[in-house]
Write an enzyme that holds these catalytic residues in place. Structure first.
Site, mmCIF file in Angstrom:
data_model
loop_
_atom_site.group_PDB
_atom_site.id
_atom_site.type_symbol
_atom_site.label_atom_id
_atom_site.label_comp_id
_atom_site.label_asym_id
_atom_site.label_seq_id
_atom_site.Cartn_x
_atom_site.Cartn_y
_atom_site.Cartn_z
ATOM 1 N N GLU A 105 21.411 58.393 14.487
ATOM 2 C CA GLU A 105 21.452 56.985 14.930
ATOM 3 C C GLU A 105 20.793 56.838 16.302
ATOM 4 O O GLU A 105 20.102 55.853 16.558
ATOM 5 C CB GLU A 105 22.895 56.489 14.950
ATOM 6 C CG GLU A 105 23.438 56.342 13.527
ATOM 7 C CD GLU A 105 24.855 55.822 13.494
ATOM 8 O OE1 GLU A 105 25.730 56.508 14.046
ATOM 9 O OE2 GLU A 105 25.087 54.743 12.932
ATOM 10 N N GLU A 125 28.617 60.639 7.534
ATOM 11 C CA GLU A 125 29.919 60.053 7.869
ATOM 12 C C GLU A 125 30.795 59.829 6.642
ATOM 13 O O GLU A 125 32.019 59.907 6.707
ATOM 14 C CB GLU A 125 29.722 58.724 8.610
ATOM 15 C CG GLU A 125 29.209 58.860 10.030
ATOM 16 C CD GLU A 125 27.710 59.095 10.150
ATOM 17 O OE1 GLU A 125 27.036 59.264 9.109
ATOM 18 O OE2 GLU A 125 27.212 59.103 11.294
#
Ligand code: NAD
Length: 679
Positions: A105, A125
């Site tokens: 990210e 995740e």
């Protein structure tokens, strides 16, 4: 610590520095933010290269800070991302090694990305029941397209940068390189783009148009394969938001969904499982002080199902292995089976022909104990009989060199007795593999009363080398896993006596999330194996309460898949379990003969009886010190017995319900059919 700053002419280099994988700890984030501010303020700096080590750009959140307030302390990851996006100078992510989760990210927020072709790119995740909460679901689809973003985010699987950039429509990287001299590449690139304006940002790109069908299809596919899992569905919702709204609205949706998942029971359970795995096999004070022994060669006694699988586990890690068996036919058949399994991996593209050949060459066979005398570790996997084990361990004691580790793969037998068949009980340990041994990740290391710390430390180290997750267990009948399994399968059979069918019990527990119900599992493992164990236990304890149904099945040679008949019927060569009218009749006849009351049983009760049978025994195991911690018991069940990960393991699951609740339920069950089994 956290991140280093360096300058090369007018270029700044910020190097994330938090070994081993450059987790984005609070200190790392703060250091990166400070260096970015310095670079922004320094008029001599024209561009910034953000990088990590050759091993890792960044593996994402720092697990050491997991669940602590540091995870969200300022500067948070979104703060850092915002800072990069508001810079007036270009920031270039230079990606080597692992680039995952928050690390990816962060890279997605940079103006440019350069990556080594083998860099591992992932948003994993979902494996913790979460979704990427710092813009990953909004930025990734813009640069890899929706199909690939859906795949990567809902599975969490890693892809190599080289593989990714070969996919059509992927614009994630400006450059993918092969060389290790990546800094040179980045410096050249930075000089070329330093003055280009406007600075490109992924958030400013419009996502490509997409048909809403793609999200409906992804949801339908999930309903098939991940029963009841929340996180993959929420990942789809977040990616869909990318297609429906502005970047900022999409980001808000992502944040709201992330919060929902963060507070969900499933994510809490998955995070427990993640941390429990890291804790498993750690023995306070042991690793630091004790020197493990050097292990360079392995011998395996017994060329059966387990022997062959164990040999493969070691060959896969590059160890030479000798298999010893008294039956030459067993040796030949083991070698044939091993080759077939490796060939199958070649056919699936998981192994090269060369590796297949190398691994087969590492495994040799013999019937002569003298040949294995120099092995550093010998693992016995002969028949589950104390007499046979006695003969083998006496032979090993007389031939093996001093310092060799003598291990037994016994599932249930008393390791302390086995150790006393030798003159060196301190060198004897249990290494309990699970079937198929070359695939299953779990390894129970059974610590005998006299097993030395050095032997234990060696086995723990070795487990890592052969990519197994080790849990240390003390000596008792069945150790952790099989001792608990006995109570579970007992309850499953009692449920049949009261009116359930095998398929009803299996369906209920599979809907709870187990990979396989008890009857399908027994048919796969072979009903004759548990039959033999029951016979031995009956000899030791004739009063023990159990159901005769499994015996009645085996008396008709219904051993399971291997005989095309067990608790279910099977068509020749097929593994699909077909409900059996013969078995249903057997159950009814048995119940009538024994005068057992029949009743309709709800799925909820089935699940509670089975899961609480595990937890109740697990609690005893913990109290007796057979397991060092409750989370170790969870790992045994998650990794070895298909307990649903999103429920965190039998101990975690029950802990959340409350042990008082378990006791209340036990009090009720104790009044019912075979109630004495709960004593
Ligand atoms: P198996 O019957 O498939 O193989 C046993 C092998 O041992 C045979 O090839 C036999 O020829 C050989 N053998 C017997 N006596 C011998 C001797 N004196 N010297 C040398 N070789 C001898 O058995 P398996 O399923 O591989 O189980 C082996 C052990 O592993 C048992 O202790 C079992 O409890 C344990 N175990 C089995 C499983 C499983 O799922 N099958 C799982 C974990 C542990």
């Amino acid at each position: 610590m956290g991140a280093q700053f360096d300058c090369k002419d007018s270029l700044a280099i910020i190097r994330i520095d938090n070994p081993p994988v450059n987790g984005l700890s609070h200190a790392s984030r703060a250091a990166i933010a400070a260096h970015l501010s310095d670079a922004q303020a320094n008029e001599h700096i024209k561009a910034i290269i953000l990088t990590g080590s050759l091993k890792a750009f960044s593996g994402g959140a720092d697990i050491k800070e997991f669940g602590t307030e540091k995870t969200y302390a300022k500067p948070s990851l979104p703060d850092l991302i915002g800072q990069i996006e508001s810079m007036s100078k270009p920031v270039i992510a230079l990606i080597n090694g692992v680039c995952m989760g928050g690390g990816l990210e962060l890279a997605l927020a940079c103006h440019y990305r350069l990556a080594h072709q083998d860099a591992l790119i992932a948003l994993p995740e979902v494996k913790l029941g979460l979704l990427p909460g710092a813009g990953g679901t909004q930025r990734l689809p813009r640069v890899v397209g929706y199909p690939l973003a859906l795949h990567m985010i809902t599975t969490g699987q890693a892809m190599k940068a080289g593989e990714l950039c070969d996919q059509p429509g992927v614009s994630l990287f400006e450059q993918v390189y092969e060389t290790q001299e990546s800094l040179e590449i980045a410096l050249n690139f930075a000089n070329q783009i330093a003055d280009l304006r406007p600075l490109p940002l992924i958030r400013a790109q419009s996502p490509v148009a997409v048909s809403p069908d793609i999200f409906a299809q992804a949801r339908a596919a999930l309903a098939q394969k991940s029963r009841g899992l929340l996180a993959p569905l929420r990942c789809i919702d977040a990616i869909e938001a990318c297609s429906l709204s502005s970047f900022d609205q999409g980001l808000q949706t992502e944040r709201a969904l992330f919060q929902e998942l963060l507070n969900s029971d499933q994510s809490k359970a998955l995070r427990h499982a993640f941390l429990a795995e890291r804790l498993a096999g750690k023995i306070e004070g042991l690793q630091a002080e004790v020197q493990p022994r050097r292990i360079q060669s392995i011998a395996v006694i017994g060329a059966g199902t387990m022997g062959a699988g164990i040999a493969m586990s070691f060959a896969n890690a590059g160890y030479p292995v000798q298999i010893l068996d008294m039956q030459s036919a067993a040796l030949e058949s083991a070698q044939k089976r091993i080759r077939q399994l490796y060939q199958a991996a070649v056919s699936k593209g998981k192994l090269s022909e060369k590796e297949c050949e190398a691994r087969c060459q590492l495994i040799s066979t013999t019937s002569d104990y003298a040949d294995i005398a120099d092995a550093d570790l010998v693992i016995e996997a002969v028949f589950e009989s104390m007499d046979v084990k006695e003969a083998v361990f006496k032979a090993l004691d007389s031939v093996m060199k001093p310092g060799a580790i003598l291990a037994s793969n016994t599932s249930t037998l008393d390791l302390n007795r086995i150790a006393l068949f030798t003159q060196r009980p301190e060198d004897v340990v249990g290494l309990h593999f699970f079937s198929p041994a070359h695939i299953m990740e779990l390894l129970e290391i059974v610590r005998g009363a006299q097993t030395s710390d050095a032997v234990l430390a060696t086995c723990l180290q070795l487990a890592k080398l052969i990519k197994k997750i080790a849990v240390v267990a003390g000596v008792c009948d069945g150790f952790i896993g099989n001792r608990m399994l006995e109570q579970y399968t007992k309850q499953a059979a009692f449920l049949l006596e009261e009116g359930c069918t095998p398929q009803q019990v299996d369906r209920a527990i599979e809907n709870f999330g187990f990979a396989m119900g008890p009857f399908r599992m027994n048919d796969l493992a072979g009903n004759d194996i548990s039959w033999a164990i029951r016979k031995r236990r009956r000899e030791q304890n004739p009063q023990a309460l159990y159901s005769r149904l499994g015996d009645l099945l085996c008396e008709q040679a219904r051993y399971g898949q291997k005989t095309n008949a067990g608790w279910y019927d099977y068509r020749e060569g097929e593994r699909k379990a077909i409900p059996s009218a013969w078995v249903e009749n057997l159950i009814q006849t048995h119940a009538t003969e024994q005068g057992f009351l029949q009743r309709a049983i709800e799925d909820e009760e089935i699940v509670e009886r089975l899961v609480f049978a595990l937890a109740n025994e697990g609690r005893k195991i913990r109290k007796e010190g057979i397991a060092m911690r409750a989370s170790d018991i969870d790992i045994v069940y998650l990794k070895g017995y298909g307990f649903p990960k999103h429920h965190g393991g039998p101990m975690y699951y029950t802990e959340n319900l409350g042990w008082d609740y378990l006791d209340q339920k036990i009090a009720v069950f104790a009044q019912g059919h075979r109630g004495e089994s709960w004593n």
